[in-house]
Design a protein around this motif. Structure first.
Motif, PDB file in Angstrom:
ATOM      1  N   GLY A   1     -44.083  28.683 -13.307  1.00 32.32           N
ATOM      2  CA  GLY A   1     -43.832  29.322 -12.007  1.00 32.32           C
ATOM      3  C   GLY A   1     -44.928  29.033 -10.988  1.00 32.32           C
ATOM      4  N   TYR A   2     -46.085  28.546 -11.456  1.00 31.43           N
ATOM      5  CA  TYR A   2     -47.163  28.177 -10.531  1.00 31.43           C
ATOM      6  C   TYR A   2     -46.912  26.757 -10.004  1.00 31.43           C
ATOM      7  CZ  TYR A   2     -50.100  32.148 -11.757  1.00 31.43           C
ATOM      8  OH  TYR A   2     -50.602  33.407 -11.903  1.00 31.43           O
ATOM      9  N   HIS A   3     -47.768  26.332  -9.099  1.00 33.00           N
ATOM     10  CA  HIS A   3     -47.694  24.969  -8.573  1.00 33.00           C
ATOM     11  C   HIS A   3     -48.937  24.201  -8.978  1.00 33.00           C
ATOM     12  CE1 HIS A   3     -44.689  27.023  -6.162  1.00 33.00           C
ATOM     13  NE2 HIS A   3     -44.175  25.837  -5.901  1.00 33.00           N
ATOM     14  N   GLU A   4     -48.729  22.925  -9.229  1.00 35.18           N
ATOM     15  CA  GLU A   4     -49.834  22.030  -9.564  1.00 35.18           C
ATOM     16  C   GLU A   4     -50.483  21.633  -8.242  1.00 35.18           C
ATOM     17  OE1 GLU A   4     -50.204  21.576 -12.775  1.00 35.18           O
ATOM     18  OE2 GLU A   4     -51.839  20.140 -12.690  1.00 35.18           O
TER      19      GLU A   4
ATOM     20  N   ILE B   1     -57.864  35.994 -14.477  1.00 35.61           N
ATOM     21  CA  ILE B   1     -57.740  36.959 -13.374  1.00 35.61           C
ATOM     22  C   ILE B   1     -56.944  36.362 -12.207  1.00 35.61           C
ATOM     23  CG2 ILE B   1     -59.029  38.451 -11.775  1.00 35.61           C
ATOM     24  CD1 ILE B   1     -61.381  38.201 -13.843  1.00 35.61           C
ATOM     25  N   GLY B   2     -57.168  35.090 -11.893  1.00 35.14           N
ATOM     26  CA  GLY B   2     -56.450  34.452 -10.784  1.00 35.14           C
ATOM     27  C   GLY B   2     -56.832  32.991 -10.688  1.00 35.14           C
ATOM     28  N   SER B   3     -55.977  32.205 -10.037  1.00 35.33           N
ATOM     29  CA  SER B   3     -56.163  30.751  -9.989  1.00 35.33           C
ATOM     30  C   SER B   3     -57.449  30.334  -9.271  1.00 35.33           C
ATOM     31  CB  SER B   3     -54.981  30.107  -9.268  1.00 35.33           C
ATOM     32  OG  SER B   3     -53.774  30.543  -9.831  1.00 35.33           O
ATOM     33  N   ASP B   4     -57.856  31.100  -8.252  1.00 29.20           N
ATOM     34  CA  ASP B   4     -59.030  30.715  -7.453  1.00 29.20           C
ATOM     35  C   ASP B   4     -60.338  31.285  -8.009  1.00 29.20           C
ATOM     36  OD1 ASP B   4     -57.451  29.404  -5.682  1.00 29.20           O
ATOM     37  OD2 ASP B   4     -57.628  30.874  -4.054  1.00 29.20           O
TER      38      ASP B   4
ATOM     39  N   GLY C   1     -54.980  21.614 -11.492  1.00 25.13           N
ATOM     40  CA  GLY C   1     -54.146  22.526 -12.272  1.00 25.13           C
ATOM     41  C   GLY C   1     -53.532  23.528 -11.308  1.00 25.13           C
ATOM     42  N   ARG C   2     -53.583  24.838 -11.654  1.00 22.66           N
ATOM     43  CA  ARG C   2     -53.133  25.818 -10.641  1.00 22.66           C
ATOM     44  C   ARG C   2     -54.304  26.216  -9.755  1.00 22.66           C
ATOM     45  NH1 ARG C   2     -54.117  31.040 -12.780  1.00 22.66           N
ATOM     46  NH2 ARG C   2     -54.759  30.848 -14.934  1.00 22.66           N
ATOM     47  N   GLY C   3     -55.428  25.509  -9.933  1.00 18.80           N
ATOM     48  CA  GLY C   3     -56.646  25.751  -9.156  1.00 18.80           C
ATOM     49  C   GLY C   3     -57.813  26.072 -10.065  1.00 18.80           C
TER      50      GLY C   3
ATOM     51  N   SER D   1     -48.621  36.545   2.600  1.00 18.54           N
ATOM     52  CA  SER D   1     -48.385  36.627   1.158  1.00 18.54           C
ATOM     53  C   SER D   1     -48.402  35.229   0.551  1.00 18.54           C
ATOM     54  CB  SER D   1     -47.040  37.304   0.901  1.00 18.54           C
ATOM     55  OG  SER D   1     -46.496  36.851  -0.308  1.00 18.54           O
ATOM     56  N   THR D   2     -49.357  34.976  -0.348  1.00 14.71           N
ATOM     57  CA  THR D   2     -49.468  33.657  -0.987  1.00 14.71           C
ATOM     58  C   THR D   2     -48.188  33.304  -1.765  1.00 14.71           C
ATOM     59  OG1 THR D   2     -51.850  33.920  -1.102  1.00 14.71           O
ATOM     60  CG2 THR D   2     -50.894  32.262  -2.550  1.00 14.71           C
ATOM     61  N   PRO D   3     -47.628  34.214  -2.586  1.00 12.30           N
ATOM     62  CA  PRO D   3     -46.387  33.866  -3.286  1.00 12.30           C
ATOM     63  C   PRO D   3     -45.269  33.462  -2.323  1.00 12.30           C
ATOM     64  CG  PRO D   3     -47.324  35.846  -4.230  1.00 12.30           C
ATOM     65  CD  PRO D   3     -48.135  35.526  -3.020  1.00 12.30           C
ATOM     66  N   ASP D   4     -45.159  34.137  -1.160  1.00 12.85           N
ATOM     67  CA  ASP D   4     -44.104  33.783  -0.185  1.00 12.85           C
ATOM     68  C   ASP D   4     -44.305  32.367   0.341  1.00 12.85           C
ATOM     69  OD1 ASP D   4     -43.104  36.267  -0.504  1.00 12.85           O
ATOM     70  OD2 ASP D   4     -43.588  37.010   1.517  1.00 12.85           O
ATOM     71  N   VAL D   5     -45.566  32.008   0.631  1.00  4.08           N
ATOM     72  CA  VAL D   5     -45.833  30.680   1.187  1.00  4.08           C
ATOM     73  C   VAL D   5     -45.509  29.601   0.144  1.00  4.08           C
ATOM     74  CG1 VAL D   5     -47.644  29.130   2.066  1.00  4.08           C
ATOM     75  CG2 VAL D   5     -47.510  31.489   2.883  1.00  4.08           C
ATOM     76  N   TYR D   6     -45.882  29.835  -1.114  1.00  8.09           N
ATOM     77  CA  TYR D   6     -45.542  28.856  -2.163  1.00  8.09           C
ATOM     78  C   TYR D   6     -44.028  28.784  -2.351  1.00  8.09           C
ATOM     79  CZ  TYR D   6     -50.171  27.504  -3.866  1.00  8.09           C
ATOM     80  OH  TYR D   6     -51.428  26.955  -3.977  1.00  8.09           O
ATOM     81  N   ALA D   7     -43.351  29.953  -2.344  1.00 12.63           N
ATOM     82  CA  ALA D   7     -41.908  29.982  -2.605  1.00 12.63           C
ATOM     83  C   ALA D   7     -41.125  29.284  -1.494  1.00 12.63           C
ATOM     84  CB  ALA D   7     -41.439  31.429  -2.743  1.00 12.63           C
TER      85      ALA D   7
HETATM   86  O1  C5P Z   1     -53.209  32.974  -9.465  1.00 11.97           O
HETATM   87  P1  C5P Z   1     -52.967  33.938  -8.370  1.00 11.97           P
HETATM   88  O2  C5P Z   1     -52.593  35.314  -8.877  1.00 11.97           O
HETATM   89  O3  C5P Z   1     -54.050  33.983  -7.353  1.00 11.97           O
HETATM   90  O4  C5P Z   1     -51.693  33.401  -7.586  1.00 11.97           O
HETATM   91  C1  C5P Z   1     -50.964  34.204  -6.692  1.00 11.97           C
HETATM   92  C2  C5P Z   1     -49.569  33.623  -6.503  1.00 11.97           C
HETATM   93  O5  C5P Z   1     -49.633  32.405  -5.741  1.00 11.97           O
HETATM   94  C3  C5P Z   1     -48.853  33.239  -7.771  1.00 11.97           C
HETATM   95  O6  C5P Z   1     -48.160  34.315  -8.318  1.00 11.97           O
HETATM   96  C4  C5P Z   1     -47.912  32.142  -7.295  1.00 11.97           C
HETATM   97  O7  C5P Z   1     -46.783  32.705  -6.674  1.00 11.97           O
HETATM   98  C5  C5P Z   1     -48.711  31.447  -6.223  1.00 11.97           C
HETATM   99  N1  C5P Z   1     -49.460  30.267  -6.706  1.00 11.97           N
HETATM  100  C6  C5P Z   1     -48.753  29.132  -7.079  1.00 11.97           C
HETATM  101  N2  C5P Z   1     -49.455  28.032  -7.500  1.00 11.97           N
HETATM  102  C7  C5P Z   1     -50.804  28.048  -7.555  1.00 11.97           C
HETATM  103  C8  C5P Z   1     -51.531  29.197  -7.189  1.00 11.97           C
HETATM  104  C9  C5P Z   1     -50.830  30.294  -6.775  1.00 11.97           C
HETATM  105  O8  C5P Z   1     -47.524  29.089  -7.012  1.00 11.97           O
HETATM  106  N3  C5P Z   1     -51.450  26.953  -7.953  1.00 11.97           N
END
Ligand code: C5P
Length: 289
Positions: free
Chosen positions: A29-32, A137-140, A154-156, A180-186
């Motif tokens: 569900g994440y993005h590379e 905890i999170g990608s960043d 990777g996902r960061g 919203s980060t998820p909205d921008v990716y979606a």
């Molecule tokens: O990893 P983190 O919780 O910071 O990511 C927040 C949201 O951003 C994820 O749930 C996903 O929707 C999107 N995301 C993604 N690909 C990434 C990083 C974040 O799609 N590499």
């Protein structure tokens, strides 16, 4: 070895993405992604004080959650579970990084908490161990364990530190609303990735200056998506580019934008020009070497 301190303070810096390409969607569900992150002088301050039990969090910005939805809280909970027997912690966050601005404030606070509690509790965890916890905890978050400048993949969470050859100053434009980060990716429309992307990044990081355009070719694949969702950001970018011809970008998924300058003076002149045209909050910051 002496006794562990009962209270310590650490700084927690913001970042901008000088380059961000999205290379595809992943099965999880994440993005590379492929991104160049750069820490900036704008920072929060976190103070950790040992208490008998539990996790208490306090922040001078009421928009910041004080419960388990705060990434700093989650970082503390993760460390407590991994290394029980150290009592609790009271975390005070002095907030200067605007939340929801694409500047990584929450992720940075989480990494600062891992670093801070590693010292407060005398855990002796190595950088790599902290980075592995950070990725949960999170990608960043792993980027902020070491900070400064890094290419992240990777996902960061796959972090390769780099040394930028040039000094950068940025004019930050803070539009005052969260994105919203998820909205921008979606909302991304994936097209075939141009191979130019990687070449551009390598070029910039290696510091092989392109005489006309400067060392880094700024790029952010998330802009088109964010601009469709928030058209005001497209207009703001045009304004910033007009006064920062070296480049202007959305940081991460926004809403902050930044103009790239090579000297402090250039940045202040750009800020002055923008202040006459925009209502958004403006700041001059320096990239950390
Ligand atoms: O990893 P983190 O919780 O910071 O990511 C927040 C949201 O951003 C994820 O749930 C996903 O929707 C999107 N995301 C993604 N690909 C990434 C990083 C974040 O799609 N590499």
């Amino acid at each position: 070895m002496g006794k562990n301190p009962s209270s310590i303070s650490v700084t927690s810096h913001a970042k901008v993405n000088l380059y961000l390409d999205v290379r595809g969607r992943r099965p999880d569900g994440y993005h590379e992604i492929l991104t160049l992150m750069h820490e900036i002088s704008l920072h929060d301050r976190l103070t950790f004080t040992a208490i008998p039990r539990g996790i208490r969090l306090q922040c001078d910005n009421p928009e910041v959650p004080r419960d388990s939805s705060n990434l700093a809280w989650r970082a503390a909970a993760l460390l407590k579970r991994r290394s029980p027997g150290h009592g609790g912690v009271h975390i005070v966050i002095e907030k200067r990084i605007p939340p929801g601005g694409g500047l990584g404030g929450g992720s940075s606070n989480a990494a600062a908490t891992l670093r801070g509690l590693n010292r407060l509790w005398g855990l002796g965890l190595k950088q790599e161990e902290l980075e592995a916890l950070a990725a949960r905890i999170g990608s960043d978050v792993p980027f902020f364990v070491r900070g400064r400048a890094a290419v992240c993949r990777g996902r960061g969470e796959i972090v390769q530190p780099v040394r930028l050859k040039e000094r950068y100053y940025y004019v930050l434009v803070l539009p005052g609303f969260p994105v919203s980060t998820p909205d921008v990716y979606a909302n991304l429309r994936m097209t075939l990735t141009s191979p130019k992307g990687r070449a551009r990044l390598q070029h910039g990081v290696m510091g092989e200056t392109n005489a006309r355009k400067g060392a880094i070719m700024p790029y952010n694949r998330l802009e088109s998506s964010a601009f469709r969702l928030y058209p005001v950001l497209r207009r703001l970018k045009k304004e910033v580019l007009a006064v920062c011809p070296q480049g202007a970008l959305l940081s991460g998924s926004g809403s902050s934008l930044f103009g790239i300058c090579r000297t402090r003076k250039e940045a202040w002149v750009a800020r002055e020009k923008l202040s006459r045209r925009l209502k958004a909050k403006l700041m001059v910051v320096q990239g950390r070497l």
